[in-house]
Design an enzyme around this catalytic site. Sequence first.
Site, PDB file in Angstrom:
ATOM      1  N   GLU A  21       0.851  -1.187   0.000  1.00  0.00           N
ATOM      2  CA  GLU A  21       0.000   0.000   0.000  1.00  0.00           C
ATOM      3  C   GLU A  21       0.887   1.237   0.000  1.00  0.00           C
ATOM      4  O   GLU A  21       1.973   1.216   0.588  1.00  0.00           O
ATOM      5  CB  GLU A  21      -0.893   0.025   1.249  1.00  0.00           C
ATOM      6  CG  GLU A  21      -1.796  -1.189   1.374  1.00  0.00           C
ATOM      7  CD  GLU A  21      -2.346  -1.334   2.795  1.00  0.00           C
ATOM      8  OE1 GLU A  21      -3.138  -0.497   3.217  1.00  0.00           O
ATOM      9  OE2 GLU A  21      -1.943  -2.308   3.464  1.00  0.00           O
ATOM     10  N   LYS A  37       2.220   4.750   1.213  1.00  0.00           N
ATOM     11  CA  LYS A  37       2.281   5.373   2.544  1.00  0.00           C
ATOM     12  C   LYS A  37       1.821   6.819   2.407  1.00  0.00           C
ATOM     13  O   LYS A  37       2.514   7.652   1.830  1.00  0.00           O
ATOM     14  CB  LYS A  37       3.708   5.309   3.096  1.00  0.00           C
ATOM     15  CG  LYS A  37       3.818   5.725   4.545  1.00  0.00           C
ATOM     16  CD  LYS A  37       5.221   5.451   5.073  1.00  0.00           C
ATOM     17  CE  LYS A  37       5.303   5.770   6.561  1.00  0.00           C
ATOM     18  NZ  LYS A  37       5.010   7.173   6.867  1.00  0.00           N
ATOM     19  N   ASP A  60       0.790  10.625   3.294  1.00  0.00           N
ATOM     20  CA  ASP A  60       1.392  11.653   4.144  1.00  0.00           C
ATOM     21  C   ASP A  60       0.296  12.554   4.685  1.00  0.00           C
ATOM     22  O   ASP A  60      -0.064  13.560   4.079  1.00  0.00           O
ATOM     23  CB  ASP A  60       2.413  12.467   3.330  1.00  0.00           C
ATOM     24  CG  ASP A  60       3.394  13.185   4.236  1.00  0.00           C
ATOM     25  OD1 ASP A  60       3.421  12.871   5.445  1.00  0.00           O
ATOM     26  OD2 ASP A  60       4.126  14.058   3.751  1.00  0.00           O
ATOM     27  N   TYR A  86      -6.263   2.024   6.057  1.00  0.00           N
ATOM     28  CA  TYR A  86      -5.302   0.971   5.730  1.00  0.00           C
ATOM     29  C   TYR A  86      -5.234  -0.179   6.730  1.00  0.00           C
ATOM     30  O   TYR A  86      -4.525  -1.152   6.486  1.00  0.00           O
ATOM     31  CB  TYR A  86      -3.902   1.569   5.583  1.00  0.00           C
ATOM     32  CG  TYR A  86      -3.427   2.387   6.777  1.00  0.00           C
ATOM     33  CD1 TYR A  86      -3.080   1.789   7.976  1.00  0.00           C
ATOM     34  CD2 TYR A  86      -3.336   3.774   6.681  1.00  0.00           C
ATOM     35  CE1 TYR A  86      -2.649   2.529   9.057  1.00  0.00           C
ATOM     36  CE2 TYR A  86      -2.896   4.538   7.766  1.00  0.00           C
ATOM     37  CZ  TYR A  86      -2.549   3.915   8.944  1.00  0.00           C
ATOM     38  OH  TYR A  86      -2.136   4.654  10.017  1.00  0.00           O
ATOM     39  N   LYS A 121      10.844   3.753   2.240  1.00  0.00           N
ATOM     40  CA  LYS A 121      10.782   5.190   1.977  1.00  0.00           C
ATOM     41  C   LYS A 121      11.417   5.510   0.622  1.00  0.00           C
ATOM     42  O   LYS A 121      12.530   5.072   0.331  1.00  0.00           O
ATOM     43  CB  LYS A 121      11.520   5.962   3.083  1.00  0.00           C
ATOM     44  CG  LYS A 121      10.805   5.939   4.437  1.00  0.00           C
ATOM     45  CD  LYS A 121       9.449   6.614   4.341  1.00  0.00           C
ATOM     46  CE  LYS A 121       8.857   6.922   5.699  1.00  0.00           C
ATOM     47  NZ  LYS A 121       9.285   8.153   6.258  1.00  0.00           N
ATOM     48  N   CYS A 160      30.686  23.297  27.678  1.00  0.00           N
ATOM     49  CA  CYS A 160      29.226  23.306  27.575  1.00  0.00           C
ATOM     50  C   CYS A 160      28.749  24.714  27.210  1.00  0.00           C
ATOM     51  O   CYS A 160      29.141  25.688  27.868  1.00  0.00           O
ATOM     52  CB  CYS A 160      28.607  22.865  28.901  1.00  0.00           C
ATOM     53  SG  CYS A 160      26.794  22.985  28.915  1.00  0.00           S
ATOM     54  N   CYS A 204      26.644  26.048  30.586  1.00  0.00           N
ATOM     55  CA  CYS A 204      27.236  26.266  31.919  1.00  0.00           C
ATOM     56  C   CYS A 204      28.759  26.362  31.895  1.00  0.00           C
ATOM     57  O   CYS A 204      29.390  26.508  32.948  1.00  0.00           O
ATOM     58  CB  CYS A 204      26.784  25.169  32.880  1.00  0.00           C
ATOM     59  SG  CYS A 204      27.436  23.534  32.451  1.00  0.00           S
ATOM     60  N   CYS A 255      28.140  16.934  28.884  1.00  0.00           N
ATOM     61  CA  CYS A 255      28.407  17.894  29.953  1.00  0.00           C
ATOM     62  C   CYS A 255      28.180  17.161  31.278  1.00  0.00           C
ATOM     63  O   CYS A 255      27.057  16.708  31.546  1.00  0.00           O
ATOM     64  CB  CYS A 255      27.469  19.098  29.856  1.00  0.00           C
ATOM     65  SG  CYS A 255      27.536  20.166  31.329  1.00  0.00           S
ATOM     66  N   CYS A 305      23.482  22.383  35.317  1.00  0.00           N
ATOM     67  CA  CYS A 305      23.325  22.795  33.918  1.00  0.00           C
ATOM     68  C   CYS A 305      21.828  22.893  33.618  1.00  0.00           C
ATOM     69  O   CYS A 305      21.105  21.895  33.664  1.00  0.00           O
ATOM     70  CB  CYS A 305      23.999  21.769  33.012  1.00  0.00           C
ATOM     71  SG  CYS A 305      24.002  22.206  31.273  1.00  0.00           S
TER      72      CYS A 305
END
Length: 665
Positions: free
Chosen positions: A111, A113, A115, A222, A309, A403, A406, A421, A427
């Site tokens: 089938e 796909k 969207d 479907y 896909k 980081c 921080c 980090c 943080c």
Amino acid sequence: MTVQEKINALREELNSHNYNYYVLDNATISDFEFDIKLKELEKLEKENPDFFDANSPTQRVGGIITKNFETVTHKNRMYSLDNSYSKEDLLDWEKRIQKVLGTSEIEYTCELKYDGASINLVYEKGKFVKAVTRGDGFQGDDVTNNVKTIRSIPLNLPSDFLNDFEIRGEIILPLDGFQKMNEERAANDEEEYRNPRNTASGSLKLQDSSEVAKRPLDCLLYQVVTSERKFETHFDLLENARKAGFKIPKTMQLCKSIDDVFDFVNDWDSERHELPYETDGVVIKVNNLQQQEELGYTAKSPRWAIAYKFKAAQVSTILNEITYQVGRTGAITPVANLEPVQLAGTTVKRASLHNADQIEKLDIRVGDTVFVEKGGEIIPKIIAVDFSKRPQNSMPTVYATHCPECNTVLIRTEGDAKHYCPNEYGCAPQITGRIQHFISRKAMNIEGLGAETVELLRKEGLIENYADLYDLRVGQIIPLERMAEKSAQNMIQGIQKSKEIPFEKVLFALGIRFVGETVAKKLTKHFKSIDNLMRASFEELINVDEIGDRIAQSIIDFSNDLGNIQLINRLKSVGLQLEISEKSQENQSNKLEGKVFVVSGVFNQFSRDELKKAIEDNGGKVSSSISKKTDFIVAGDNMGPSKLEKAQELGVEIISEQQFIDLIS
């Protein structure tokens, strides 16, 4: 003819015209004649309110206002699909399912796909009763009033189909309808909609259903979910759903082999551009419904279906800057900030660069012209650099050392792709991220509290960790921006209600690194309480099924941290479920400990899922395929002959459903 007979006859006639026009694309009456008959029915219904029917054709014009869309738990989970991007991926998938089924004779349905926005339609006794969005797969939003306005969805069904069932599909906006909507908006000097998919999804959450009725939405279906065993194959089930009035696309095709599947994929890879709606791939399903049951599900996806896909759309643009994001676990993700460019119907400004290795591998630099595509048609990613356009003064990218939030020096342990980090409790994004994970749907599912509100509460100094949530009071929340007394009360009620959430979800909510939903369930079942888990040694942890060194060490690190010990003690004191309840242990034992079971066939006293749960509740392990490690096969009706042959070849004991019940009773 009585008034009621007249009303029923008009309803039946208008439903038939709706079906011919919106499903068969074959109008049997003019729009003017249809409107005359609809007005006649509206008048009769208004004069005779005793004959009201929520599924009358007159109810499709909308008019109901929905200010808050109720969250509804799906009776049957809506899984996502595994994706494939090559024919090799499809061949690997076929090998896996052949191994589980023990046969190479497998039929498929293919089938397209679609969207659009995923939807689950619920029917009881042949009548449409509810429409729920996919949400997170476990629960979604009730959008019944809006979906009822989509005329290709039947509201009443013939009695020869099924009684109670769910049918799933995509709400889509056909391309010509989308274009007309944008032409109207442009004529009114309004901003045009970006793409059909987002417009269709947004339409479902409009508060006024009469506005939804004005939009040319359609619904392509479907999958039927039912406990009735009336049909043997997925293809027959959908063909009969079409006859019952559902819009099942005629592009669906039965394939006798994987070569037929490849032909279908090749044909539609080029022909899809001629379709009246957007599609981004093909869904391949095992056709036999019993084989689907046999294959079952992983934690996220059905094993019996896979999406192929089509090659993603691709564009080139300029990389202006590389910035760095901090996740809740401290993981650093580099982000490409791009010159805005149109890609697959949306404007792309940012793309993930994943990690330092990816940047080095592609030799990505600021100022480069880069090629961008949507991975799986959803998330933008950079796939290559156009070196012919690289500026002469270009400098290699030096990955961040500190980081960005921080300024702590980043670390990268051996075997890890990402930098981290380590400033876990100082943080800001990590603090907020852990709390946002804690309140999320799959974890504590705290209603009335969202990600933005968590950020606001942290910035106002009201919370620094998830235990602080349970100290909040209504009076502290009301003064905050966009907060009213009712909102504050709902939030506190949601927080208090979360104390009922079972231990396995609480464990997942704690956000221990590498402890996802499935791992949390296994740990909960084995250790039964947070105390037992936090006292466990490395050896005890890795002896648990599917718990490896990395997960074990993460749990040890979490359990040895004083801050985490204090958090757990606070959560205990406010009454969170940090051990398995007595009720959930009622039907559990260790009678099957160390035993591996394969479940095959159709059963009378259990559903297959109930049978697997009974095995796990009694300490056994369920496997999808027969091997030397298999101790028992629980065989129902119609067990596959190839499985029977393999079991006999390996000397695996085959027991009936009743023998299994005797085993655990």
